[in-house]
Scaffold this motif. Structure first.
Motif: not given
Length: 493
Positions: A22-25, A39-40, A49-51
């Motif tokens: 998740r950090y790499r995303i 990015v999403a 989800t990314l928020q």
């Protein structure tokens, strides 16, 4: 920007991988300021989800990105008694199937107005039982002890401090002296410190005090093979609780040789795992190359027996000397014989081989010396010394591996080594027997002469004195009175 390492150390491997993924995303947004929406879209993840991930990261660091287990994980919404009922049914002997348990539980749950668990729930509860609990309930204490009880492993600090001994029936068929196939028994004595084999015995009969004594004799005394150096009297002997090891004879032998005996608890042989491992080595590395090998579970191979017991004895001796004692051991990393020799010590030895034999070879058989020798096991044993003991009761001692010779004792005194001409590499000639017979007869005649002379001397000394006035010579030479005829002749009356 690297993730905080302090947070990584607090996570499990699975949580760490999830957090790093998740950090790499999120990294393009955190390091380069790329809009989160872009990015999403690039990662194929929902923007919401990314928020949430970003908020978790800013609040808790990398640990916030890990998926945390549910707080109710491992718990079931079942009455406690219902779960105990499932576990109790699963621990019965013999173990019922999960389908049987589910049917019984469904019946009880309906009667008690409990929620009926699904088959998957019952399956999960049964498979979640502690394996040690299942083994103890279904297979008993002995199996539980073998698998789950903690074992204290004794380790000798130097060679000849502790010896181990055990027996096994080999996975091999040999030809017995009767001509029929038979499975032999192997007795092994191992030095605990070096893992070297100090002695062994191969027999066709079940383990006994005699087979143990023979292996013990070979282990203690110097070997005839120059490349097999192990010998000496051990300080302690660790054996199982079999009757062959607990016999009064071996107890006396250990007392005479000043050896401490340690016995495994009845039914608990785990303390002798080192010597039992040797048997697996024999079955895996030595026996497969021999004719008549019959691994457990294979069809009967008695008809493939080709070796005699002597052939097998030589094969095992060669394997011990040339393979086992010279191969680095998996635990010590050193060849057993090298580890035994590294201490450079002088082993404690008995005074002589005869003394050791008197202690160990105590299979005493009473016999009578016949005119043609000693009869034993349908064999006849001779020695010129026996000519002086015909008709006497004697005691013989013998080595079952070498029936060509027996030791003969008379009133606890050693007489001779009598041989069986059919088995020995030498014979007793007629000349030797004749000479022994003549010497015996001459000795008996000499004894008769000595006793006769004593009788004559003592009887003459007690003869009555001569009559007065008549010399003894005259009395001795006086004519005898004519004998009266037994038949009456009337012409003489």
């Amino acid at each position: 920007m690297d993730p905080p390492q302090s947070s990584l150390a607090e996570l499990s491997s699975a949580q760490r991988e999830r957090a790093l993924e998740r950090y790499r995303i999120l990294r393009p947004h955190l390091d380069d300021g790329v809009p989160l929406a872009r990015v999403a879209a690039h990662a194929g993840r929902p923007y919401r989800t990314l928020q949430r991930w970003l908020a978790d990261y800013r609040r808790d660091g990398l640990a916030g990105l890990a998926r945390h287990p549910r707080r109710d994980a491992g718990t079931r919404r079942l009455p406690g008694e219902l779960q105990l009922l499932i576990e109790g049914l699963a621990l019965q002997r013999p173990a019922p199937s999960v389908a049987t348990i589910h049917r019984q539980v469904a019946t009880v749950a309906a009667e008690q107005n409990w929620p009926v668990p699904s088959y998957a729930t019952v399956y999960a509860i049964v498979r979640g039982l502690d394996p040690a609990l299942t083994v103890l309930a279904q297979q008993g204490t002995r199996r539980y002890q073998e698998l789950y009880e903690l074992v204290y492993r004794r380790e000798a600090e130097r060679p000849n401090q502790i010896w181990l001994a055990d027996h096994t029936q080999l996975d091999l068929w040999v030809i017995a002296p009767s001509g029929k196939p038979a499975r032999p028994w192997l007795t092994v004595i191992e030095d605990d410190h070096s893992r070297a084999i100090a002695g062994y015995a191969v027999n066709l009969t079940a383990p006994s005090a005699l087979t143990t004594a023979l292996a013990f004799r070979q282990a203690i005394w110097r070997k005839s093979e120059p490349d097999w150096h192990l010998c000496g009297i051990p300080d302690a002997f660790h054996v199982d609780h079999g009757s062959d090891f607990t016999s009064a004879h071996l107890e006396q032998v250990m007392a005479d040789l000043r050896i401490r005996a340690y016995f495994s608890l009845p039914g608990q042989p785990r303390g002798r795992g080192k010597v039992e491992r040797i048997f697996s080595t024999f079955n895996q590395m030595c026996l497969p190359a021999l004719p008549g090998h019959a691994p457990r579970g294979t069809p009967d191979r008695a008809g493939q027996a080709r070796l005699s017991l002597a052939d097998l004895d030589r094969a095992i001796s060669t394997f011990i000397r040339e393979v086992y004692n010279l191969t680095p051991h998996s635990e010590t990393g050193t060849p057993p014989q090298q580890r035994w020799e590294e201490s450079a010590f002088i082993p404690r030895m008995p005074d002589s081989l005869d003394q050791l034999d008197l202690l160990l070879l105590t299979v005493a058989k009473p016999r009578k010396v016949h005119p043609d020798g000693i009869h034993f096991q349908a064999l006849r044993y001779l020695d010129p010394v026996l000519a002086a003991y015909v008709g006497e009761d004697v005691v013989i001692r013998y080595d079952p591996r070498d029936m060509a010779e027996i030791r003969v004792f008379h009133h606890d005194h050693f007489l001779c080594r009598a041989i069986c001409p059919e088995l020995a590499d030498r014979t007793i000639s007629l000349k030797e027997i004749t000479a022994a017979r003549t010497a015996r007869r001459r000795d008996l005649r000499s004894q008769i002469t000595d006793r006769t002379s004593i009788v004559d001397r003592l009887i003459e000394a007690h003869q009555p004195a001569a009559a007065p006035g008549l010399p003894a010579t005259a009395q001795a030479s006086a004519p005898e009175a004519p004998a009266r005829p037994r038949l009456k002749r009337y012409r003489e009356d």
